[in-house]
Write a protein that holds these residues in place. Structure first.
Motif, mmCIF file in Angstrom:
data_model
loop_
_atom_site.group_PDB
_atom_site.id
_atom_site.type_symbol
_atom_site.label_atom_id
_atom_site.label_comp_id
_atom_site.label_asym_id
_atom_site.label_seq_id
_atom_site.Cartn_x
_atom_site.Cartn_y
_atom_site.Cartn_z
ATOM 1 N N VAL A 1 21.712 58.837 52.124
ATOM 2 C CA VAL A 1 21.839 57.903 50.998
ATOM 3 C C VAL A 1 22.055 58.637 49.674
ATOM 4 O O VAL A 1 22.775 58.156 48.804
ATOM 5 C CB VAL A 1 20.630 56.943 50.868
ATOM 6 C CG1 VAL A 1 20.727 55.830 51.882
ATOM 7 C CG2 VAL A 1 19.300 57.664 50.970
ATOM 8 N N ALA A 2 21.456 59.827 49.529
ATOM 9 C CA ALA A 2 21.489 60.502 48.224
ATOM 10 C C ALA A 2 22.878 61.010 47.858
ATOM 11 O O ALA A 2 23.216 61.136 46.680
ATOM 12 C CB ALA A 2 20.485 61.652 48.212
ATOM 13 N N VAL A 3 23.705 61.297 48.870
ATOM 14 C CA VAL A 3 25.027 61.848 48.558
ATOM 15 C C VAL A 3 26.006 60.752 48.104
ATOM 16 O O VAL A 3 26.988 61.036 47.420
ATOM 17 C CB VAL A 3 25.603 62.651 49.753
ATOM 18 C CG1 VAL A 3 26.127 61.734 50.849
ATOM 19 C CG2 VAL A 3 26.694 63.598 49.287
ATOM 20 N N VAL A 4 25.718 59.516 48.461
ATOM 21 C CA VAL A 4 26.685 58.435 48.187
ATOM 22 C C VAL A 4 26.963 58.237 46.686
ATOM 23 O O VAL A 4 28.125 58.162 46.284
ATOM 24 C CB VAL A 4 26.243 57.121 48.887
ATOM 25 C CG1 VAL A 4 27.191 55.978 48.562
ATOM 26 C CG2 VAL A 4 26.162 57.339 50.405
ATOM 27 N N PRO A 5 25.909 58.198 45.830
ATOM 28 C CA PRO A 5 26.223 58.077 44.398
ATOM 29 C C PRO A 5 27.052 59.257 43.883
ATOM 30 O O PRO A 5 27.864 59.083 42.962
ATOM 31 C CB PRO A 5 24.847 58.065 43.708
ATOM 32 C CG PRO A 5 23.836 57.923 44.776
ATOM 33 C CD PRO A 5 24.466 58.193 46.098
ATOM 34 N N LEU A 6 26.875 60.429 44.481
ATOM 35 C CA LEU A 6 27.619 61.604 44.014
ATOM 36 C C LEU A 6 29.097 61.501 44.397
ATOM 37 O O LEU A 6 29.984 61.881 43.643
ATOM 38 C CB LEU A 6 27.009 62.893 44.581
ATOM 39 C CG LEU A 6 25.501 63.069 44.364
ATOM 40 C CD1 LEU A 6 25.048 64.443 44.831
ATOM 41 C CD2 LEU A 6 25.132 62.867 42.904
ATOM 42 N N GLN A 7 29.355 60.954 45.582
ATOM 43 C CA GLN A 7 30.747 60.730 46.002
ATOM 44 C C GLN A 7 31.418 59.724 45.074
ATOM 45 O O GLN A 7 32.554 59.926 44.615
ATOM 46 C CB GLN A 7 30.785 60.162 47.435
ATOM 47 C CG GLN A 7 30.205 61.067 48.504
ATOM 48 C CD GLN A 7 30.004 60.316 49.824
ATOM 49 O OE1 GLN A 7 29.810 59.103 49.850
ATOM 50 N NE2 GLN A 7 30.052 61.053 50.927
ATOM 51 N N LEU A 8 30.708 58.619 44.809
ATOM 52 C CA LEU A 8 31.274 57.572 43.944
ATOM 53 C C LEU A 8 31.486 58.095 42.531
ATOM 54 O O LEU A 8 32.485 57.787 41.884
ATOM 55 C CB LEU A 8 30.345 56.347 43.928
ATOM 56 C CG LEU A 8 30.325 55.520 45.222
ATOM 57 C CD1 LEU A 8 29.131 54.565 45.242
ATOM 58 C CD2 LEU A 8 31.639 54.739 45.376
ATOM 59 N N PHE A 9 30.553 58.896 42.074
ATOM 60 C CA PHE A 9 30.632 59.484 40.732
ATOM 61 C C PHE A 9 31.893 60.345 40.613
ATOM 62 O O PHE A 9 32.700 60.185 39.686
ATOM 63 C CB PHE A 9 29.365 60.317 40.503
ATOM 64 C CG PHE A 9 29.288 61.020 39.183
ATOM 65 C CD1 PHE A 9 29.128 60.300 38.005
ATOM 66 C CD2 PHE A 9 29.353 62.408 39.114
ATOM 67 C CE1 PHE A 9 29.046 60.950 36.777
ATOM 68 C CE2 PHE A 9 29.271 63.067 37.896
ATOM 69 C CZ PHE A 9 29.120 62.339 36.721
ATOM 70 N N ALA A 10 32.114 61.221 41.579
ATOM 71 C CA ALA A 10 33.286 62.109 41.540
ATOM 72 C C ALA A 10 34.576 61.307 41.657
ATOM 73 O O ALA A 10 35.555 61.554 40.949
ATOM 74 C CB ALA A 10 33.186 63.150 42.662
ATOM 75 N N CYS A 11 34.567 60.331 42.551
ATOM 76 C CA CYS A 11 35.755 59.509 42.788
ATOM 77 C C CYS A 11 36.143 58.762 41.504
ATOM 78 O O CYS A 11 37.312 58.777 41.090
ATOM 79 C CB CYS A 11 35.434 58.542 43.926
ATOM 80 S SG CYS A 11 36.784 57.476 44.401
ATOM 81 N N HIS A 12 35.170 58.144 40.853
ATOM 82 C CA HIS A 12 35.484 57.357 39.658
ATOM 83 C C HIS A 12 35.764 58.232 38.454
ATOM 84 O O HIS A 12 36.589 57.882 37.602
ATOM 85 C CB HIS A 12 34.380 56.333 39.391
ATOM 86 C CG HIS A 12 34.452 55.190 40.358
ATOM 87 N ND1 HIS A 12 35.420 54.225 40.261
ATOM 88 C CD2 HIS A 12 33.735 54.903 41.463
ATOM 89 C CE1 HIS A 12 35.274 53.360 41.274
ATOM 90 N NE2 HIS A 12 34.256 53.766 42.015
ATOM 91 N N LEU A 13 35.118 59.380 38.373
ATOM 92 C CA LEU A 13 35.407 60.273 37.258
ATOM 93 C C LEU A 13 36.852 60.797 37.364
ATOM 94 O O LEU A 13 37.595 60.843 36.382
ATOM 95 C CB LEU A 13 34.390 61.417 37.250
ATOM 96 C CG LEU A 13 34.115 61.997 35.874
ATOM 97 C CD1 LEU A 13 32.726 62.627 35.816
ATOM 98 C CD2 LEU A 13 35.144 63.037 35.544
ATOM 99 N N ALA A 14 37.254 61.128 38.581
ATOM 100 C CA ALA A 14 38.635 61.580 38.794
ATOM 101 C C ALA A 14 39.611 60.442 38.486
ATOM 102 O O ALA A 14 40.661 60.659 37.862
ATOM 103 C CB ALA A 14 38.815 62.069 40.230
ATOM 104 N N GLY A 15 39.251 59.237 38.906
ATOM 105 C CA GLY A 15 40.084 58.066 38.615
ATOM 106 C C GLY A 15 40.238 57.862 37.111
ATOM 107 O O GLY A 15 41.332 57.593 36.615
#
Ligand code: F6R
Length: 369
Positions: A336-350
Protein backbone atom coordinates in the motif's frame (compact mmCIF):
# COMPACT_ATOMS: atom_id res chain seq x y z
CA UNK A 1 -6.60 -0.39 -24.61
CA UNK A 2 -5.92 2.21 -21.94
CA UNK A 3 -9.29 1.48 -20.35
CA UNK A 4 -10.38 5.11 -20.43
CA UNK A 5 -7.17 6.39 -18.82
CA UNK A 6 -4.93 8.99 -20.43
CA UNK A 7 -1.84 6.79 -20.12
CA UNK A 8 -0.97 3.11 -19.76
CA UNK A 9 0.82 3.90 -16.54
CA UNK A 10 -2.32 5.27 -14.93
CA UNK A 11 -4.29 2.29 -16.16
CA UNK A 12 -1.68 -0.08 -14.77
CA UNK A 13 -1.68 1.67 -11.39
CA UNK A 14 -5.44 1.14 -11.36
CA UNK A 15 -4.94 -2.52 -12.36
CA UNK A 16 -2.97 -3.16 -9.17
CA UNK A 17 -5.72 -4.53 -6.91
CA UNK A 18 -6.42 -7.13 -9.60
CA UNK A 19 -2.71 -7.87 -10.13
CA UNK A 20 -2.35 -8.71 -6.42
CA UNK A 21 -5.60 -10.72 -6.31
CA UNK A 22 -4.72 -12.70 -9.44
CA UNK A 23 -1.23 -13.46 -8.16
CA UNK A 24 -2.73 -14.83 -4.92
CA UNK A 25 -5.46 -16.88 -6.58
CA UNK A 26 -5.34 -20.68 -6.50
CA UNK A 27 -2.05 -21.07 -4.61
CA UNK A 28 -3.15 -23.62 -2.01
CA UNK A 29 -4.42 -27.15 -2.66
CA UNK A 30 -7.38 -28.75 -0.84
CA UNK A 31 -5.13 -29.61 2.15
CA UNK A 32 -3.97 -26.00 2.40
CA UNK A 33 -0.52 -26.83 1.00
CA UNK A 34 1.00 -24.03 -1.02
CA UNK A 35 2.42 -24.81 -4.44
CA UNK A 36 4.69 -23.29 -7.06
CA UNK A 37 3.77 -23.18 -10.77
CA UNK A 38 6.68 -25.27 -11.95
CA UNK A 39 9.02 -27.32 -9.81
CA UNK A 40 11.96 -29.14 -11.39
CA UNK A 41 13.75 -29.58 -8.08
CA UNK A 42 12.99 -32.16 -5.46
CA UNK A 43 11.27 -30.65 -2.42
CA UNK A 44 13.84 -32.49 -0.28
CA UNK A 45 16.50 -30.25 -1.86
CA UNK A 46 14.52 -27.14 -0.97
CA UNK A 47 14.31 -28.33 2.63
CA UNK A 48 18.11 -28.31 2.83
CA UNK A 49 18.69 -24.84 1.39
CA UNK A 50 20.82 -22.81 3.81
CA UNK A 51 21.02 -19.49 1.98
CA UNK A 52 18.91 -17.50 -0.48
CA UNK A 53 20.29 -14.90 -2.86
CA UNK A 54 17.77 -12.74 -4.66
CA UNK A 55 19.02 -11.31 -7.95
CA UNK A 56 17.18 -8.72 -10.04
CA UNK A 57 17.52 -5.22 -11.47
CA UNK A 58 15.75 -1.94 -10.83
CA UNK A 59 12.24 -2.13 -9.46
CA UNK A 60 12.35 -5.94 -9.35
CA UNK A 61 15.38 -5.70 -7.06
CA UNK A 62 13.37 -3.53 -4.65
CA UNK A 63 10.76 -6.28 -4.51
CA UNK A 64 13.69 -8.54 -3.59
CA UNK A 65 14.60 -6.25 -0.70
CA UNK A 66 11.07 -6.59 0.66
CA UNK A 67 11.37 -10.38 0.25
CA UNK A 68 14.44 -10.42 2.48
CA UNK A 69 12.50 -9.11 5.49
CA UNK A 70 9.63 -11.56 5.03
CA UNK A 71 11.61 -14.69 4.16
CA UNK A 72 14.20 -14.25 6.92
CA UNK A 73 11.48 -13.74 9.51
CA UNK A 74 9.28 -16.61 8.38
CA UNK A 75 11.90 -19.16 7.33
CA UNK A 76 14.98 -18.21 9.39
CA UNK A 77 17.16 -18.60 6.27
CA UNK A 78 19.68 -15.83 5.54
CA UNK A 79 18.65 -13.87 2.46
CA UNK A 80 20.99 -11.64 0.45
CA UNK A 81 19.71 -9.29 -2.23
CA UNK A 82 22.00 -8.34 -5.06
CA UNK A 83 21.74 -6.49 -8.34
CA UNK A 84 22.08 -9.15 -11.03
CA UNK A 85 24.93 -7.37 -12.85
CA UNK A 86 26.92 -7.06 -9.60
CA UNK A 87 26.31 -10.71 -8.70
CA UNK A 88 27.50 -11.81 -12.11
CA UNK A 89 30.88 -10.11 -12.05
CA UNK A 90 32.18 -11.03 -8.64
CA UNK A 91 32.79 -14.49 -7.28
CA UNK A 92 29.57 -15.10 -5.35
CA UNK A 93 29.69 -17.89 -2.78
CA UNK A 94 27.00 -20.24 -4.00
CA UNK A 95 26.66 -24.02 -3.99
CA UNK A 96 24.00 -26.75 -4.13
CA UNK A 97 22.52 -25.49 -0.86
CA UNK A 98 21.98 -21.98 -2.21
CA UNK A 99 18.63 -21.03 -3.66
CA UNK A 100 18.94 -18.16 -6.11
CA UNK A 101 15.67 -16.31 -6.64
CA UNK A 102 15.58 -14.33 -9.90
CA UNK A 103 12.84 -11.71 -10.10
CA UNK A 104 11.93 -10.25 -13.49
CA UNK A 105 8.80 -8.83 -15.04
CA UNK A 106 9.87 -9.47 -18.63
CA UNK A 107 11.98 -12.58 -18.08
CA UNK A 108 14.28 -11.18 -20.77
CA UNK A 109 16.53 -8.78 -18.83
CA UNK A 110 20.00 -9.74 -20.02
CA UNK A 111 21.75 -8.82 -16.76
CA UNK A 112 19.42 -11.15 -14.86
CA UNK A 113 19.65 -13.93 -17.47
CA UNK A 114 23.47 -13.88 -17.26
CA UNK A 115 23.32 -14.00 -13.46
CA UNK A 116 20.90 -16.96 -13.58
CA UNK A 117 23.29 -18.85 -15.88
CA UNK A 118 26.23 -18.03 -13.65
CA UNK A 119 24.38 -19.26 -10.55
CA UNK A 120 23.38 -22.53 -12.21
CA UNK A 121 26.95 -23.12 -13.40
CA UNK A 122 28.03 -22.89 -9.74
CA UNK A 123 25.50 -25.57 -8.81
CA UNK A 124 22.85 -23.34 -7.27
CA UNK A 125 19.14 -23.98 -7.81
CA UNK A 126 17.32 -21.09 -9.42
CA UNK A 127 13.73 -20.14 -8.76
CA UNK A 128 12.18 -17.53 -11.07
CA UNK A 129 9.49 -15.04 -10.12
CA UNK A 130 8.32 -13.77 -13.49
CA UNK A 131 5.37 -12.09 -15.19
CA UNK A 132 5.93 -13.43 -18.71
CA UNK A 133 5.06 -17.06 -19.46
CA UNK A 134 7.64 -18.96 -21.42
CA UNK A 135 10.25 -16.18 -21.36
CA UNK A 136 13.95 -16.97 -21.00
CA UNK A 137 14.34 -16.71 -17.21
CA UNK A 138 11.53 -19.11 -16.24
CA UNK A 139 12.57 -21.48 -19.05
CA UNK A 140 16.09 -21.72 -17.65
CA UNK A 141 15.09 -21.84 -13.99
CA UNK A 142 14.60 -24.94 -11.82
CA UNK A 143 11.33 -23.65 -10.40
CA UNK A 144 8.88 -20.89 -11.28
CA UNK A 145 6.33 -18.77 -9.48
CA UNK A 146 4.44 -16.63 -11.98
CA UNK A 147 3.10 -13.21 -11.13
CA UNK A 148 -0.28 -12.56 -12.73
CA UNK A 149 -0.11 -8.83 -13.30
CA UNK A 150 -1.06 -9.14 -16.96
CA UNK A 151 0.97 -7.44 -19.69
CA UNK A 152 2.70 -4.28 -18.49
CA UNK A 153 3.00 -1.73 -21.29
CA UNK A 154 4.25 1.46 -19.61
CA UNK A 155 8.03 1.42 -19.42
CA UNK A 156 8.04 2.19 -15.69
CA UNK A 157 7.01 -0.83 -13.68
CA UNK A 158 4.01 -0.50 -11.32
CA UNK A 159 1.60 -3.42 -11.20
CA UNK A 160 4.39 -5.92 -11.83
CA UNK A 161 6.11 -4.59 -8.70
CA UNK A 162 3.07 -5.22 -6.49
CA UNK A 163 2.67 -8.67 -8.03
CA UNK A 164 6.37 -9.41 -7.41
CA UNK A 165 6.11 -8.44 -3.76
CA UNK A 166 2.98 -10.59 -3.44
CA UNK A 167 4.81 -13.54 -5.03
CA UNK A 168 7.71 -13.04 -2.61
CA UNK A 169 5.33 -13.35 0.36
CA UNK A 170 3.92 -16.52 -1.19
CA UNK A 171 7.42 -17.91 -1.68
CA UNK A 172 8.28 -17.13 1.94
CA UNK A 173 5.12 -18.85 3.13
CA UNK A 174 5.74 -21.83 0.82
CA UNK A 175 9.29 -22.33 2.10
CA UNK A 176 8.21 -21.82 5.71
CA UNK A 177 5.53 -24.47 5.31
CA UNK A 178 7.85 -26.88 3.51
CA UNK A 179 10.55 -26.54 6.12
CA UNK A 180 8.20 -26.68 9.10
CA UNK A 181 8.66 -23.08 10.25
CA UNK A 182 4.96 -22.31 9.77
CA UNK A 183 1.89 -24.49 10.11
CA UNK A 184 -1.67 -24.64 8.76
CA UNK A 185 -3.26 -21.97 10.93
CA UNK A 186 -0.42 -19.51 10.54
CA UNK A 187 -0.37 -19.99 6.78
CA UNK A 188 -4.13 -19.57 6.61
CA UNK A 189 -4.10 -16.36 8.59
CA UNK A 190 -1.27 -14.99 6.46
CA UNK A 191 -3.20 -15.83 3.27
CA UNK A 192 -6.31 -14.21 4.77
CA UNK A 193 -4.35 -11.08 5.56
CA UNK A 194 -2.90 -11.05 2.01
CA UNK A 195 -6.43 -11.51 0.69
CA UNK A 196 -7.41 -8.15 2.20
CA UNK A 197 -4.62 -6.31 0.35
CA UNK A 198 -6.35 -5.76 -3.03
CA UNK A 199 -9.11 -3.70 -1.34
CA UNK A 200 -6.54 -1.72 0.60
CA UNK A 201 -4.57 -0.98 -2.57
CA UNK A 202 -7.83 0.17 -4.19
CA UNK A 203 -8.50 2.43 -1.23
CA UNK A 204 -5.14 4.19 -1.69
CA UNK A 205 -5.78 4.61 -5.41
CA UNK A 206 -8.99 6.36 -4.31
CA UNK A 207 -6.85 9.28 -3.05
CA UNK A 208 -5.47 9.89 -6.53
CA UNK A 209 -7.02 13.35 -6.92
CA UNK A 210 -5.52 14.66 -3.72
CA UNK A 211 -2.10 13.21 -4.62
CA UNK A 212 -2.33 14.72 -8.12
CA UNK A 213 -3.05 18.15 -6.61
CA UNK A 214 0.07 17.99 -4.46
CA UNK A 215 2.16 16.72 -7.39
CA UNK A 216 0.92 19.52 -9.69
CA UNK A 217 2.14 22.15 -7.22
CA UNK A 218 5.61 20.60 -7.17
CA UNK A 219 6.29 20.42 -10.90
CA UNK A 220 9.24 22.81 -10.56
CA UNK A 221 11.12 21.23 -7.65
CA UNK A 222 14.74 20.32 -8.45
CA UNK A 223 15.11 17.42 -6.01
CA UNK A 224 13.10 15.12 -3.75
CA UNK A 225 14.42 12.85 -1.01
CA UNK A 226 12.63 9.71 0.20
CA UNK A 227 13.12 8.15 3.64
CA UNK A 228 12.00 4.80 5.02
CA UNK A 229 13.11 2.17 7.49
CA UNK A 230 12.80 -1.63 7.44
CA UNK A 231 10.49 -2.69 4.56
CA UNK A 232 9.82 0.97 3.81
CA UNK A 233 13.48 1.45 2.85
CA UNK A 234 13.06 -0.33 -0.53
CA UNK A 235 9.76 1.52 -0.91
CA UNK A 236 11.66 4.81 -0.52
CA UNK A 237 14.14 3.70 -3.20
CA UNK A 238 11.32 2.71 -5.51
CA UNK A 239 9.60 6.09 -4.97
CA UNK A 240 12.84 7.83 -5.92
CA UNK A 241 13.35 5.63 -9.00
CA UNK A 242 9.82 6.36 -10.24
CA UNK A 243 10.40 10.09 -9.90
CA UNK A 244 13.76 9.96 -11.70
CA UNK A 245 12.53 7.94 -14.63
CA UNK A 246 9.16 9.63 -15.11
CA UNK A 247 9.72 13.25 -14.09
CA UNK A 248 13.52 13.54 -14.67
CA UNK A 249 13.90 15.00 -11.20
CA UNK A 250 16.87 14.24 -9.04
CA UNK A 251 15.61 11.90 -6.34
CA UNK A 252 17.22 9.64 -3.78
CA UNK A 253 15.89 7.06 -1.38
CA UNK A 254 17.61 6.60 1.97
CA UNK A 255 17.28 4.33 4.95
CA UNK A 256 15.99 6.85 7.48
CA UNK A 257 18.62 5.75 10.00
CA UNK A 258 21.35 6.81 7.56
CA UNK A 259 20.20 10.43 7.63
CA UNK A 260 22.52 11.47 10.44
CA UNK A 261 25.46 9.69 8.77
CA UNK A 262 25.56 12.17 5.91
CA UNK A 263 22.43 12.86 3.88
CA UNK A 264 21.02 15.29 6.46
CA UNK A 265 23.58 17.80 5.14
CA UNK A 266 21.44 18.01 1.98
CA UNK A 267 18.47 19.40 3.88
CA UNK A 268 17.87 23.11 3.65
CA UNK A 269 14.94 25.49 3.28
CA UNK A 270 12.26 24.06 1.03
CA UNK A 271 13.84 20.66 0.31
CA UNK A 272 11.00 18.21 -0.32
CA UNK A 273 11.32 15.08 1.83
CA UNK A 274 8.89 12.19 1.50
CA UNK A 275 8.80 9.98 4.60
CA UNK A 276 7.14 6.57 4.76
CA UNK A 277 6.06 5.91 8.32
CA UNK A 278 5.63 2.36 9.65
CA UNK A 279 2.50 1.28 11.46
CA UNK A 280 2.35 2.57 15.06
CA UNK A 281 0.77 -0.77 15.96
CA UNK A 282 3.79 -2.73 14.80
CA UNK A 283 7.23 -2.57 16.38
CA UNK A 284 6.80 0.63 18.26
CA UNK A 285 10.43 1.74 18.35
CA UNK A 286 10.43 1.72 14.54
CA UNK A 287 7.51 4.13 14.40
CA UNK A 288 8.95 6.47 17.04
CA UNK A 289 12.30 6.61 15.25
CA UNK A 290 10.77 7.54 11.91
CA UNK A 291 8.59 10.22 13.53
CA UNK A 292 11.73 11.73 15.03
CA UNK A 293 13.40 11.63 11.58
CA UNK A 294 10.52 13.72 10.23
CA UNK A 295 11.05 16.21 13.07
CA UNK A 296 14.79 16.39 12.31
CA UNK A 297 14.36 17.27 8.64
CA UNK A 298 11.47 19.64 9.36
CA UNK A 299 13.58 21.51 11.92
CA UNK A 300 16.11 22.15 9.12
CA UNK A 301 13.58 23.67 6.77
CA UNK A 302 12.38 20.62 4.80
CA UNK A 303 8.83 20.44 3.47
CA UNK A 304 7.57 17.01 4.45
CA UNK A 305 5.18 14.73 2.63
CA UNK A 306 4.31 11.94 5.00
CA UNK A 307 2.83 8.53 4.14
CA UNK A 308 1.17 7.34 7.33
CA UNK A 309 -1.44 4.88 8.47
CA UNK A 310 -5.04 5.95 9.05
CA UNK A 311 -5.38 7.27 12.59
CA UNK A 312 -1.67 7.86 13.16
CA UNK A 313 -1.86 11.28 14.84
CA UNK A 314 1.81 11.37 15.93
CA UNK A 315 2.95 12.54 12.49
CA UNK A 316 0.49 15.44 12.25
CA UNK A 317 2.59 18.16 13.94
CA UNK A 318 5.51 17.54 11.54
CA UNK A 319 3.81 16.90 8.21
CA UNK A 320 3.18 19.55 5.57
CA UNK A 321 1.15 16.99 3.64
CA UNK A 322 -0.13 13.56 4.72
CA UNK A 323 -1.11 10.77 2.35
CA UNK A 324 -3.05 8.17 4.33
CA UNK A 325 -2.78 4.40 3.86
CA UNK A 326 -5.05 1.80 5.48
CA UNK A 327 -3.98 -0.10 8.60
CA UNK A 328 -1.73 -2.95 7.47
CA UNK A 329 0.78 -5.22 9.25
CA UNK A 330 4.30 -3.80 8.83
CA UNK A 331 5.63 -6.60 6.60
CA UNK A 332 2.79 -6.26 4.10
CA UNK A 333 2.74 -2.45 4.11
CA UNK A 334 4.94 -1.98 0.99
CA UNK A 335 1.95 -3.06 -1.12
CA UNK A 336 0.00 0.00 0.00
CA UNK A 337 2.81 2.44 0.83
CA UNK A 338 4.30 2.47 -2.67
CA UNK A 339 1.01 3.39 -4.38
CA UNK A 340 0.97 7.09 -3.40
CA UNK A 341 4.58 7.33 -4.60
CA UNK A 342 3.69 5.88 -8.00
CA UNK A 343 0.75 8.28 -8.35
CA UNK A 344 2.91 11.18 -7.19
CA UNK A 345 5.58 10.50 -9.83
CA UNK A 346 3.00 9.86 -12.55
CA UNK A 347 1.12 13.11 -11.91
CA UNK A 348 4.23 15.19 -11.39
CA UNK A 349 5.56 14.00 -14.76
CA UNK A 350 2.15 14.70 -16.29
CA UNK A 351 2.20 18.24 -14.86
CA UNK A 352 5.56 18.76 -16.58
CA UNK A 353 4.03 17.62 -19.86
CA UNK A 354 6.23 14.53 -20.10
CA UNK A 355 5.44 11.21 -21.74
CA UNK A 356 4.94 8.96 -18.72
CA UNK A 357 4.55 5.78 -20.77
CA UNK A 358 7.76 6.24 -22.74
CA UNK A 359 10.33 8.14 -20.67
CA UNK A 360 13.41 9.27 -22.55
CA UNK A 361 16.40 6.92 -22.90
CA UNK A 362 14.55 3.88 -21.48
CA UNK A 363 13.31 0.63 -22.98
CA UNK A 364 10.69 -1.67 -21.48
CA UNK A 365 12.96 -4.64 -21.48
CA UNK A 366 16.72 -4.29 -21.27
CA UNK A 367 18.00 -7.08 -23.48
CA UNK A 368 21.64 -6.02 -23.52
CA UNK A 369 24.14 -6.31 -20.68
C1 F6R B 1 11.61 0.63 -13.36
C2 F6R B 1 11.76 -0.48 -14.26
C3 F6R B 1 13.07 -1.20 -14.32
C4 F6R B 1 12.85 -2.72 -14.33
C5 F6R B 1 14.19 -3.45 -14.52
C6 F6R B 1 14.01 -4.95 -14.47
O1 F6R B 1 10.34 1.20 -13.43
O2 F6R B 1 10.82 -0.84 -14.95
O3 F6R B 1 13.90 -0.80 -13.27
O4 F6R B 1 12.25 -3.08 -13.13
O5 F6R B 1 14.73 -3.08 -15.75
O6 F6R B 1 13.16 -5.40 -15.47
P1 F6R B 1 12.56 -6.86 -15.42
O7 F6R B 1 11.69 -6.95 -14.21
O8 F6R B 1 11.79 -7.02 -16.71
O9 F6R B 1 13.72 -7.81 -15.32
Amino acid sequence: VKGGFATFMEKEIHDQPLAVADTLRGRADAEGRLKLDELRIDESVLRLINKIIVIACGTAAYAGHVAKYAIELWCRIPVEVELAHEFRYRDPIVDEKTLVVAISQSGETMDTIMAVRHAREQGAKVLAICNTHGSTIPREADAVLYTHAGPEVAVASTKAFLAQITACYLLGAYLAQLRGNMFGDEIRSLLDELGTMPDKVAEVIGSEEEIARVANDLADVPSVLFLGRHVAFPVAMEGALKLKELAYIHAEGFAAGELKHGPIALIDEGQIVVVIVPSPRGRNELHAKVVSNIQEVRARGAKTIVIAEDGDADVEPYADVIFRIPKTPTLLAPLVAVVPLQLFACHLAGAKGLDVDQPRNLAKSVTVE
